[in-house]
Scaffold this motif. Structure first.
Motif, mmCIF file in Angstrom:
data_model
loop_
_atom_site.group_PDB
_atom_site.id
_atom_site.type_symbol
_atom_site.label_atom_id
_atom_site.label_comp_id
_atom_site.label_asym_id
_atom_site.label_seq_id
_atom_site.Cartn_x
_atom_site.Cartn_y
_atom_site.Cartn_z
ATOM 1 N N ALA A 5 -34.574 109.542 60.051
ATOM 2 C CA ALA A 5 -35.799 110.275 59.158
ATOM 3 C C ALA A 5 -35.338 110.698 58.005
ATOM 4 O O ALA A 5 -36.055 110.730 57.069
ATOM 5 N N ASP A 6 -33.901 110.965 57.716
ATOM 6 C CA ASP A 6 -33.347 111.502 56.440
ATOM 7 C C ASP A 6 -33.086 110.218 55.601
ATOM 8 O O ASP A 6 -32.550 110.767 54.339
ATOM 9 N N GLY A 7 -33.363 109.383 55.644
ATOM 10 C CA GLY A 7 -33.258 108.061 55.077
ATOM 11 C C GLY A 7 -31.983 107.706 55.191
ATOM 12 O O GLY A 7 -31.795 106.211 54.618
ATOM 13 N N THR A 8 -30.839 108.038 55.806
ATOM 14 C CA THR A 8 -29.821 107.374 55.932
ATOM 15 C C THR A 8 -29.951 106.230 56.898
ATOM 16 O O THR A 8 -30.906 106.219 57.823
ATOM 17 N N THR A 9 -28.802 105.423 56.782
ATOM 18 C CA THR A 9 -29.129 104.150 57.749
ATOM 19 C C THR A 9 -27.875 104.100 58.614
ATOM 20 O O THR A 9 -26.772 104.727 58.243
ATOM 21 N N GLY A 10 -27.812 103.226 59.878
ATOM 22 C CA GLY A 10 -26.680 102.973 60.576
ATOM 23 C C GLY A 10 -26.850 101.769 61.597
ATOM 24 O O GLY A 10 -27.820 101.102 61.364
ATOM 25 N N THR A 11 -25.654 101.525 62.024
ATOM 26 C CA THR A 11 -25.834 100.384 62.967
ATOM 27 C C THR A 11 -25.482 100.617 64.332
ATOM 28 O O THR A 11 -24.339 101.565 64.615
ATOM 29 N N ARG A 12 -26.307 100.108 65.527
ATOM 30 C CA ARG A 12 -26.077 100.719 66.803
ATOM 31 C C ARG A 12 -24.717 100.027 67.310
ATOM 32 O O ARG A 12 -24.166 98.821 66.993
ATOM 33 N N GLU A 13 -24.232 100.632 68.271
ATOM 34 C CA GLU A 13 -23.067 100.149 69.135
ATOM 35 C C GLU A 13 -23.477 99.124 70.066
ATOM 36 O O GLU A 13 -24.550 99.148 70.709
ATOM 37 N N THR A 14 -22.733 97.843 69.956
ATOM 38 C CA THR A 14 -23.268 96.788 70.708
ATOM 39 C C THR A 14 -22.376 96.748 72.089
ATOM 40 O O THR A 14 -22.736 95.697 72.678
ATOM 41 N N ASN A 15 -21.453 97.198 72.144
ATOM 42 C CA ASN A 15 -20.771 97.516 73.152
ATOM 43 C C ASN A 15 -21.276 98.215 74.242
ATOM 44 O O ASN A 15 -20.995 99.613 74.401
ATOM 45 N N THR A 16 -21.889 97.651 75.216
ATOM 46 C CA THR A 16 -22.816 98.393 76.509
ATOM 47 C C THR A 16 -21.755 98.468 77.698
ATOM 48 O O THR A 16 -20.856 97.623 77.679
ATOM 49 N N MET A 17 -22.304 99.117 78.324
ATOM 50 C CA MET A 17 -21.485 99.249 79.819
ATOM 51 C C MET A 17 -21.805 97.910 80.419
ATOM 52 O O MET A 17 -22.783 97.315 80.444
ATOM 53 N N PRO A 18 -20.546 97.529 81.306
ATOM 54 C CA PRO A 18 -20.728 96.176 81.852
ATOM 55 C C PRO A 18 -21.490 96.353 83.316
ATOM 56 O O PRO A 18 -22.005 97.354 83.612
ATOM 57 N N GLN A 19 -21.800 94.958 83.433
ATOM 58 C CA GLN A 19 -22.903 95.014 84.826
ATOM 59 C C GLN A 19 -22.427 95.817 86.211
ATOM 60 O O GLN A 19 -23.279 95.906 86.796
ATOM 61 N N TRP A 20 -21.092 96.117 86.276
ATOM 62 C CA TRP A 20 -20.830 96.845 87.382
ATOM 63 C C TRP A 20 -20.980 98.116 87.096
ATOM 64 O O TRP A 20 -20.483 99.116 88.135
ATOM 65 N N ALA A 21 -21.142 98.624 86.238
ATOM 66 C CA ALA A 21 -21.382 100.144 85.778
ATOM 67 C C ALA A 21 -22.150 100.900 86.592
ATOM 68 O O ALA A 21 -21.924 101.937 87.238
ATOM 69 N N GLY A 22 -23.268 100.419 87.106
ATOM 70 C CA GLY A 22 -24.558 100.717 88.038
ATOM 71 C C GLY A 22 -23.710 100.873 89.465
ATOM 72 O O GLY A 22 -24.188 102.201 90.004
ATOM 73 N N SER A 23 -22.993 100.236 89.763
ATOM 74 C CA SER A 23 -22.440 100.290 91.226
ATOM 75 C C SER A 23 -21.215 101.404 91.156
ATOM 76 O O SER A 23 -21.154 101.597 92.382
ATOM 77 N N CYS A 24 -21.056 101.999 90.248
ATOM 78 C CA CYS A 24 -19.868 102.953 90.398
ATOM 79 C C CYS A 24 -20.581 104.355 90.893
ATOM 80 O O CYS A 24 -19.762 105.236 90.977
ATOM 81 N N TRP A 25 -21.972 104.517 90.868
ATOM 82 C CA TRP A 25 -22.474 105.789 91.045
ATOM 83 C C TRP A 25 -23.905 105.482 92.051
ATOM 84 O O TRP A 25 -24.495 106.558 92.217
ATOM 85 N N TYR A 26 -24.053 104.443 92.388
ATOM 86 C CA TYR A 26 -25.145 104.287 93.181
ATOM 87 C C TYR A 26 -25.291 104.973 94.603
ATOM 88 O O TYR A 26 -26.356 105.233 94.850
ATOM 89 N N TYR A 27 -23.973 105.249 95.162
ATOM 90 C CA TYR A 27 -24.121 106.006 96.394
ATOM 91 C C TYR A 27 -24.463 107.327 95.968
ATOM 92 O O TYR A 27 -24.898 108.266 96.898
ATOM 93 N N LEU A 28 -24.670 107.974 94.638
ATOM 94 C CA LEU A 28 -24.989 109.111 94.585
ATOM 95 C C LEU A 28 -26.759 109.029 94.432
ATOM 96 O O LEU A 28 -27.291 109.911 94.993
ATOM 97 N N ARG A 29 -27.106 107.892 93.532
ATOM 98 C CA ARG A 29 -28.635 107.896 93.187
ATOM 99 C C ARG A 29 -29.490 107.363 94.843
ATOM 100 O O ARG A 29 -30.425 108.151 94.793
ATOM 101 N N PHE A 30 -28.664 106.882 95.621
ATOM 102 C CA PHE A 30 -29.139 106.966 96.986
ATOM 103 C C PHE A 30 -29.777 108.014 97.709
ATOM 104 O O PHE A 30 -30.688 108.108 98.365
ATOM 105 N N LEU A 31 -28.846 109.227 97.301
ATOM 106 C CA LEU A 31 -29.118 110.333 98.069
ATOM 107 C C LEU A 31 -30.719 110.943 97.521
ATOM 108 O O LEU A 31 -31.274 111.724 98.328
#
Length: 367
Positions: free
Chosen positions: A46-72
């Motif tokens: 909004a202030d006119g500055t520019t940037g580039t997003r980070e392209t290294n996202t979490m790996p596919q197994w990241a969700g399995s690291c906390w699914y036992y919490l979300r199941f609750l």
């Protein structure tokens, strides 16, 4: 940002949705496929500055690291899960997983959980109370199953040919749960025949009785004790062996006490749930075997009236016979000398010593 500094997005911009991409090949400079999504990658603030997003996202197994919490608490919009719910259920009592997942899942799940604990997001220091690594079923050539080796067994085909219960029972029976065991179609055939034998036994109303004749008292109570213990210690194969012993003895017995039949079915249900439910309804007239009480054993029924006495002469086994429990030494020796094999081995000899170990062994020393 364009000046090299980092900037986080505001919380009201979440969730940040990833863009649709034409292909998932890495960018030419080796960055992830997101680096090809120019419209999404480059941002003007909004202030006119520019940037580039980070392209290294979490790996596919990241969700399995906390699914036992979300199941609750899967529909909670404000937190991983409600704290009171997590206090009630965590840590997970038992986690069964393969050793091949030890790094890409279990190690990171524990690391993430400890971070969440440090920031107060979860109430326990550890995610899992007990971990068990199951083994692997190999092909019939004792090699790891793979399409390239041509030794893959499709479970759908087994369900069609033998039934889901036969598949489950066979997998639990072929060896220790933690072992690497080779597949055998012949062994699977044997399990199916055994399940058919169980069905024939328990569908015979003439064999069932509401009066206990006592013939199965010992083997039933021994089975409840062993199966209960072995399931807790993951000895599924030995638990099934004991169930098979019960079936053999039940065929020999003049009748099967109906409560014993129901108790057996409850234990079988752990391994063959479809058949277990059907037999439970047939025997009790009720449904819902999973909600019925687990059978209990009577310790007093585990004491046999008769015991096997082993007879040795000068340390060598010469005879075995059954006798009433707790006979006096004199009565046991009288039975020993009535055995033809003993008479034959001591003929012309002098018995210089008689050693009696109650309910177990008699050793004769002769010259």
């Amino acid at each position: 940002m364009s000046d090299g500094t980092m900037r986080t997005i505001d919380i009201d911009e979440l969730p940040l949705e990833l863009p649709e991409v034409e292909n998932y090949k890495p960018a030419k400079d080796g960055r992830s496929p997101l680096a090809n999504a120019g419209d999404w990658l480059n941002v003007t603030f909004a202030d006119g500055t520019t940037g580039t997003r980070e392209t290294n996202t979490m790996p596919q197994w990241a969700g399995s690291c906390w699914y036992y919490l979300r199941f609750l608490d899967p529909k909670n919009p404000d937190a991983l899960a409600d704290m009171d719910i997590m206090k009630h259920w965590l840590p997970v009592d038992l986690y069964v997983g393969g050793a091949e997942h030890a790094v890409l899942h279990l190690l990171y799940a524990r690391f993430w959980h400890k971070v969440l604990y440090d920031i107060g997001a979860v109430p326990t220091k550890e995610p899992f109370e007990k971990l068990f690594h199951q083994g692997m079923i190999l092909g019939e050539n004792n090699e790891k199953m793979s399409k390239s080796r041509g030794n893959v067994v499709n479970p759908d085909d087994i369900v069609l040919s033998h039934g889901a219960d036969a598949l489950r029972v066979y997998e639990m029976f072929i060896g220790p749960l933690e072992g690497a065991i080779g597949w055998s179609t012949r062994g699977l055939d044997g399990i199916r025949k055994w399940l058919d034998r169980v069905w024939r036994l328990l569908e015979d109303e003439d064999k069932l009785s509401d009066v206990n004749d006592g013939s199965l008292d010992f083997v039933f109570n021994a089975t409840v004790k062993k199966v209960s213990h072995d399931i807790e210690t993951f000895g599924m194969n030995t638990a099934l062996s004991q169930l098979m012993i019960f079936v053999n003895e039940a065929y020999k017995a003049p009748s099967i006490y109906r409560p014993y039949a129901l108790g057996f079915v409850k234990m079988l249900n752990v391994f063959a749930p479809h058949m277990g439910e059907e037999l439970y309804e047939k025997l009790s007239g009720e449904t819902g075997i999973s909600y019925s009480d687990w059978p209990e054993f009577d310790p007093s029924k585990l004491v046999l009236d008769n015991v096997q006495i082993v007879v040795q002469i000068n340390g060598k086994l010469r005879a075995k016979f059954e006798a009433e429990r707790d006979l006096s030494d004199e009565d046991v020796l009288k039975l020993v000398y009535e055995q033809e094999s003993i008479q034959r081995h001591i003929e012309g000899m002098n018995v210089v010593k008689e050693i009696v170990i109650k309910n177990k062994i008699v050793n004769l020393v002769v010259k």
